[in-house]
Design a protein around this motif. Structure first.
Motif, mmCIF file in Angstrom:
data_model
loop_
_atom_site.group_PDB
_atom_site.id
_atom_site.type_symbol
_atom_site.label_atom_id
_atom_site.label_comp_id
_atom_site.label_asym_id
_atom_site.label_seq_id
_atom_site.Cartn_x
_atom_site.Cartn_y
_atom_site.Cartn_z
ATOM 1 N N HIS A 119 -10.818 12.805 7.815
ATOM 2 C CA HIS A 119 -12.152 12.278 7.535
ATOM 3 C C HIS A 119 -13.071 12.373 8.747
ATOM 4 N N ILE A 120 -12.510 12.324 9.944
ATOM 5 C CA ILE A 120 -13.317 12.543 11.148
ATOM 6 C C ILE A 120 -13.772 13.998 11.202
ATOM 7 N N LEU A 121 -12.896 14.919 10.834
ATOM 8 C CA LEU A 121 -13.212 16.346 10.877
ATOM 9 C C LEU A 121 -14.136 16.780 9.737
ATOM 10 N N ASP A 122 -14.141 16.037 8.652
ATOM 11 C CA ASP A 122 -14.998 16.332 7.496
ATOM 12 C C ASP A 122 -16.409 15.827 7.800
ATOM 13 N N LYS A 123 -17.146 16.619 8.548
ATOM 14 C CA LYS A 123 -18.450 16.189 9.072
ATOM 15 C C LYS A 123 -19.460 15.880 7.977
ATOM 16 N N ASP A 124 -19.444 16.623 6.876
ATOM 17 C CA ASP A 124 -20.429 16.366 5.819
ATOM 18 C C ASP A 124 -19.942 15.346 4.782
ATOM 19 N N LYS A 125 -18.752 14.812 5.021
ATOM 20 C CA LYS A 125 -18.167 13.761 4.168
ATOM 21 C C LYS A 125 -18.070 14.180 2.698
ATOM 22 N N SER A 126 -17.755 15.448 2.479
ATOM 23 C CA SER A 126 -17.638 15.984 1.127
ATOM 24 C C SER A 126 -16.252 15.771 0.527
ATOM 25 N N GLY A 127 -15.293 15.368 1.353
ATOM 26 C CA GLY A 127 -13.914 15.249 0.898
ATOM 27 C C GLY A 127 -13.136 16.538 1.097
ATOM 28 N N PHE A 128 -13.798 17.516 1.698
ATOM 29 C CA PHE A 128 -13.191 18.811 1.983
ATOM 30 C C PHE A 128 -13.631 19.261 3.364
ATOM 31 N N ILE A 129 -12.795 20.077 4.000
ATOM 32 C CA ILE A 129 -13.217 20.764 5.214
ATOM 33 C C ILE A 129 -13.436 22.210 4.806
ATOM 34 N N GLU A 130 -14.707 22.585 4.768
ATOM 35 C CA GLU A 130 -15.088 23.935 4.363
ATOM 36 C C GLU A 130 -14.987 24.880 5.560
ATOM 37 N N GLU A 131 -15.092 26.175 5.275
ATOM 38 C CA GLU A 131 -14.922 27.192 6.305
ATOM 39 C C GLU A 131 -15.852 26.963 7.494
ATOM 40 N N GLU A 132 -17.113 26.622 7.248
ATOM 41 C CA GLU A 132 -18.039 26.420 8.370
ATOM 42 C C GLU A 132 -17.640 25.225 9.228
ATOM 43 N N GLU A 133 -17.063 24.199 8.631
ATOM 44 C CA GLU A 133 -16.580 23.062 9.412
ATOM 45 C C GLU A 133 -15.333 23.434 10.210
ATOM 46 N N LEU A 134 -14.499 24.294 9.670
ATOM 47 C CA LEU A 134 -13.286 24.709 10.382
ATOM 48 C C LEU A 134 -13.615 25.396 11.696
ATOM 49 N N GLY A 135 -14.713 26.116 11.730
ATOM 50 C CA GLY A 135 -15.107 26.802 12.957
ATOM 51 C C GLY A 135 -15.355 25.851 14.112
#
Length: 111
Positions: free
Chosen positions: A49-65
């Motif tokens: 949840h800390i890594l999920d910056k947009d709080k969507s419930g997912f870590i998308e490719e752009e967040e993984l970068g």
């Protein structure tokens, strides 16, 4: 909540420092170095949840970068190659994102 509420600052610093070279990121080794393997499933979800910056419930490719910056603000961004490799390791259903469910936990525990 911050990463240092869940993980030791010194472990984070060492892990981030081990992957300063472009295309050197190894998620298995990194997650082990920061101590995530030893954490409970609840703590792993808190990290998610800390890594999920947009709080969507997912870590998308752009967040993984930017995943290393989630652990340390002065860390580098992942390369496109590293990001795609991390996504491939964690995206079990092929939807282009990593979920907060068992997917992220299995990515962390996958060694």
């Amino acid at each position: 909540m911050s990463m240092t509420d869940l993980l030791h600052a010194e472990d984070i610093k060492k892990a981030v420092g081990a992957f300063t070279a472009v295309d050197s990121f190894d998620h298995k080794r990194f997650f082990q170095m920061v101590g995530l393997k030893k954490k409970s499933p609840e703590d792993v979800k808190k990290v998610f949840h800390i890594l999920d910056k947009d709080k969507s419930g997912f870590i998308e490719e752009e967040e993984l970068g930017f995943i290393l910056k989630g652990f340390s603000p002065d860390a580098r961004d992942l390369s496109v190659k590293e990001t795609k490799m991390l996504l491939a390791a964690g995206d079990k259903d092929g939807d282009g994102k990593i979920g907060a469910d068992a997917t992220f936990e299995s990515l962390v525990q996958s060694w």
